[in-house]
Design a protein around this motif. Structure first.
Motif, PDB file in Angstrom:
ATOM      1  N   GLN A 167       0.779  -1.833  -0.475  1.00  0.00           N
ATOM      2  CA  GLN A 167       0.144  -0.005  -0.073  1.00  0.00           C
ATOM      3  C   GLN A 167       0.609   1.210  -0.224  1.00  0.00           C
ATOM      4  O   GLN A 167       0.598   2.262  -0.882  1.00  0.00           O
ATOM      5  N   GLU A 168       2.371   1.464   0.801  1.00  0.00           N
ATOM      6  CA  GLU A 168       2.614   2.221   0.521  1.00  0.00           C
ATOM      7  C   GLU A 168       3.527   3.026  -0.321  1.00  0.00           C
ATOM      8  O   GLU A 168       3.621   3.479  -1.033  1.00  0.00           O
ATOM      9  N   TYR A 169       3.716   0.953  -1.015  1.00  0.00           N
ATOM     10  CA  TYR A 169       4.113   1.691  -2.188  1.00  0.00           C
ATOM     11  C   TYR A 169       3.911   2.308  -3.329  1.00  0.00           C
ATOM     12  O   TYR A 169       3.699   2.830  -4.021  1.00  0.00           O
ATOM     13  N   VAL A 170       2.078   2.371  -3.233  1.00  0.00           N
ATOM     14  CA  VAL A 170       1.087   3.133  -4.566  1.00  0.00           C
ATOM     15  C   VAL A 170       1.394   4.383  -3.622  1.00  0.00           C
ATOM     16  O   VAL A 170       1.431   5.444  -4.648  1.00  0.00           O
ATOM     17  N   VAL A 171       1.293   4.814  -2.919  1.00  0.00           N
ATOM     18  CA  VAL A 171       1.507   6.820  -2.072  1.00  0.00           C
ATOM     19  C   VAL A 171       2.507   7.182  -2.558  1.00  0.00           C
ATOM     20  O   VAL A 171       2.424   7.918  -3.360  1.00  0.00           O
ATOM     21  N   ALA A 172       3.664   6.178  -2.525  1.00  0.00           N
ATOM     22  CA  ALA A 172       5.237   6.456  -2.901  1.00  0.00           C
ATOM     23  C   ALA A 172       4.839   6.603  -4.174  1.00  0.00           C
ATOM     24  O   ALA A 172       5.788   7.554  -5.247  1.00  0.00           O
ATOM     25  N   HIS A 173       5.217   5.598  -5.236  1.00  0.00           N
ATOM     26  CA  HIS A 173       4.447   6.044  -6.457  1.00  0.00           C
ATOM     27  C   HIS A 173       4.128   7.446  -7.189  1.00  0.00           C
ATOM     28  O   HIS A 173       4.780   8.025  -8.122  1.00  0.00           O
ATOM     29  N   GLU A 174       2.717   7.650  -6.161  1.00  0.00           N
ATOM     30  CA  GLU A 174       2.504   8.426  -6.466  1.00  0.00           C
ATOM     31  C   GLU A 174       2.789   9.891  -6.379  1.00  0.00           C
ATOM     32  O   GLU A 174       3.273  11.045  -7.217  1.00  0.00           O
ATOM     33  N   PHE A 175       3.813  10.020  -4.960  1.00  0.00           N
ATOM     34  CA  PHE A 175       4.613  11.203  -4.747  1.00  0.00           C
ATOM     35  C   PHE A 175       5.338  11.392  -5.791  1.00  0.00           C
ATOM     36  O   PHE A 175       5.969  12.569  -6.306  1.00  0.00           O
ATOM     37  N   GLY A 176       6.252  10.244  -6.407  1.00  0.00           N
ATOM     38  CA  GLY A 176       7.192   9.540  -7.362  1.00  0.00           C
ATOM     39  C   GLY A 176       7.346  10.949  -8.639  1.00  0.00           C
ATOM     40  O   GLY A 176       7.756  11.974  -9.394  1.00  0.00           O
ATOM     41  N   HIS A 177       5.195  11.078  -9.306  1.00  0.00           N
ATOM     42  CA  HIS A 177       5.329  11.705 -10.105  1.00  0.00           C
ATOM     43  C   HIS A 177       4.874  13.399 -10.249  1.00  0.00           C
ATOM     44  O   HIS A 177       5.359  13.961 -10.381  1.00  0.00           O
ATOM     45  N   HIS A 178       4.787  13.917  -8.747  1.00  0.00           N
ATOM     46  CA  HIS A 178       5.120  14.931  -8.271  1.00  0.00           C
ATOM     47  C   HIS A 178       6.897  15.143  -8.096  1.00  0.00           C
ATOM     48  O   HIS A 178       7.044  16.208  -8.816  1.00  0.00           O
ATOM     49  N   ILE A 179       7.405  14.552  -7.883  1.00  0.00           N
ATOM     50  CA  ILE A 179       8.634  14.581  -7.747  1.00  0.00           C
ATOM     51  C   ILE A 179       9.238  15.395  -9.218  1.00  0.00           C
ATOM     52  O   ILE A 179       9.690  15.695 -10.080  1.00  0.00           O
ATOM     53  N   GLN A 180       8.635  14.309 -10.747  1.00  0.00           N
ATOM     54  CA  GLN A 180       8.942  14.366 -12.194  1.00  0.00           C
ATOM     55  C   GLN A 180       8.617  16.076 -11.989  1.00  0.00           C
ATOM     56  O   GLN A 180       8.283  16.366 -13.142  1.00  0.00           O
ATOM     57  N   ASN A 181       7.197  16.109 -11.789  1.00  0.00           N
ATOM     58  CA  ASN A 181       7.247  17.564 -12.435  1.00  0.00           C
ATOM     59  C   ASN A 181       7.160  18.459 -11.971  1.00  0.00           C
ATOM     60  O   ASN A 181       7.409  19.440 -12.374  1.00  0.00           O
ATOM     61  N   GLN A 182       7.737  18.456 -10.046  1.00  0.00           N
ATOM     62  CA  GLN A 182       8.438  19.479  -9.781  1.00  0.00           C
ATOM     63  C   GLN A 182       9.760  19.709 -11.120  1.00  0.00           C
ATOM     64  O   GLN A 182      11.025  20.515 -10.598  1.00  0.00           O
ATOM     65  N   LEU A 183      10.452  18.438 -11.011  1.00  0.00           N
ATOM     66  CA  LEU A 183      11.891  18.721 -12.065  1.00  0.00           C
ATOM     67  C   LEU A 183      11.510  18.735 -13.299  1.00  0.00           C
ATOM     68  O   LEU A 183      12.704  18.734 -14.019  1.00  0.00           O
ATOM     69  N   GLY A 184      10.056  18.285 -14.043  1.00  0.00           N
ATOM     70  CA  GLY A 184       9.539  18.754 -15.493  1.00  0.00           C
ATOM     71  C   GLY A 184      10.356  17.419 -16.244  1.00  0.00           C
ATOM     72  O   GLY A 184       9.345  18.072 -17.304  1.00  0.00           O
ATOM     73  N   ASP A 185       9.912  16.634 -15.720  1.00  0.00           N
ATOM     74  CA  ASP A 185       9.851  15.882 -16.181  1.00  0.00           C
ATOM     75  C   ASP A 185       7.883  15.207 -17.378  1.00  0.00           C
ATOM     76  O   ASP A 185       7.886  13.658 -17.655  1.00  0.00           O
ATOM     77  N   ILE A 186       7.121  15.381 -16.180  1.00  0.00           N
ATOM     78  CA  ILE A 186       6.041  14.779 -16.426  1.00  0.00           C
ATOM     79  C   ILE A 186       5.094  14.948 -17.889  1.00  0.00           C
ATOM     80  O   ILE A 186       4.259  13.851 -17.861  1.00  0.00           O
ATOM     81  N   ASN A 187       5.703  15.918 -18.308  1.00  0.00           N
ATOM     82  CA  ASN A 187       5.251  15.717 -19.766  1.00  0.00           C
ATOM     83  C   ASN A 187       5.714  15.330 -20.907  1.00  0.00           C
ATOM     84  O   ASN A 187       4.780  14.707 -21.606  1.00  0.00           O
ATOM     85  N   ARG A 188       6.676  14.165 -20.269  1.00  0.00           N
ATOM     86  CA  ARG A 188       7.641  13.455 -21.620  1.00  0.00           C
ATOM     87  C   ARG A 188       6.089  12.569 -21.563  1.00  0.00           C
ATOM     88  O   ARG A 188       6.494  11.736 -22.934  1.00  0.00           O
ATOM     89  N   ALA A 189       5.427  11.616 -20.745  1.00  0.00           N
ATOM     90  CA  ALA A 189       3.846  11.007 -20.443  1.00  0.00           C
ATOM     91  C   ALA A 189       3.093  11.204 -21.426  1.00  0.00           C
ATOM     92  O   ALA A 189       2.593  10.484 -22.892  1.00  0.00           O
TER      93      ALA A 189
END
Length: 306
Positions: A167-189
């Protein structure tokens, strides 16, 4: 993985319930539609880009009345007992890890994402969403959304372990997308939305890697005010729980269950082996640079595992 029972949960870290939304949401398509929704949105999709694309009946969905801030979440003991408290406590652990590691490794100051728990349906900066979409992160409002009933679905429908770190992995994965958002990578998808080597798959695998990076530090990073870490030391069983969750939502596994065959050209998240391997890369290295899926030539064999 269990939480230190003496740690304090800040219930204000999350909002809960659903803002009044109303209106029509296209839900048609039956079980096949649910699988498509899961494939597109589970662990990091954009509900605004997919809701309304299905044919079939349109249902009026009103958000369920919410309880406001989950005030019953107070200590690590509550996190070990209640799933909603576990989500909030995991978010707090992610906050302390990324507050420490993101500036050290990338010279970018961590900004906490919002966290919203809902039941049934909710309105988001990406559009209206129902529980069918599973957990997701919405970049425009920088919010991770969870209907905690999904975690049982992860076990019943997708065959994941029901252990806490799954369960914690799922939460951490979503926060991983936030890190991508901060680093400017999220739009690559969105620029390269499907295929075995697509930007979408690389984006999802990187979020898995960031989840593993959090696990690397979660039982070592001091808590708020220099207190003990939020989480007790990980066991092999904990890691196996996380790997089980990662594998259960691999594109190949979901496609085989839904269609009886696997079509890599339609991949959006990566196959089960890839998801496990990138989580392990983050867990074993603890390095943001090791999570560079965009430069990886072989997504099944990350450089960090060689």
């Amino acid at each position: 993985m269990t939480f230190n029972e003496g740690m304090q949960i800040d219930p204000n870290r999350a909002s809960s319930g659903g803002p009044g939304m109303g209106g029509k949401i296209a839900l048609g398509g039956g079980a096949g539609g649910l699988i498509v929704l899961v494939l597109t949105l589970l662990l990091g999709g954009d509900p605004g880009s997919i809701l309304g694309q299905f044919t079939g009946a349109e249902d009026q969905q009103q958000s369920q009345p919410g309880a406001g801030t989950p005030a019953h979440c107070k200590t690590g003991e509550d996190a070990n007992k209640y799933v909603d408290c576990r989500v909030i406590a995991t978010a707090q652990s992610l906050d302390v890890v990324w507050t420490d590691q993101l500036p050290k490794q990338t010279r970018t100051q961590y900004v906490q994402p919002n966290l919203h728990l809902f039941s049934g349906a909710t309105a988001t900066g990406c559009g209206n969403a129902t529980s069918d979409v599973g957990p997701f992160y919405c970049p425009p409002d920088r919010t991770a959304y969870f209907d905690v009933s999904f975690f049982q679905e992860l076990v019943d429908r997708f065959g994941s372990s029901g252990g806490p770190l799954a369960q914690e992995y799922v939460v951490a994965h979503e926060f991983g997308h936030h890190i991508q958002n901060q680093l400017g990578d999220i739009n690559r998808a969105q620029r390269d939305p499907q295929g075995a080597n697509s930007g979408a798959v690389r984006t999802e695998l990187q979020a898995d890697c960031y989840a593993g990076l959090w696990a690397h530090f979660a039982d070592k990073t001091p808590g708020v005010g220099g207190g003990p870490p939020f989480l007790n030391p990980l066991s092999d069983n904990d890691i196996n729980d996380a790997l089980s969750a990662a594998a259960s939502v691999g594109d190949d596994r979901i496609q085989r269950a839904a269609q009886g065959r696997v079509n890599p050209e339609k991949f959006t998240h990566g196959n089960s082996e890839q998801r496990k391997n990138w989580f392990l890369t983050g867990y074993r290295t603890g390095q943001v640079k090791a999570c560079d899926t965009y430069s990886a030539r072989d997504l099944t064999n990350p450089p960090g595992l060689r």
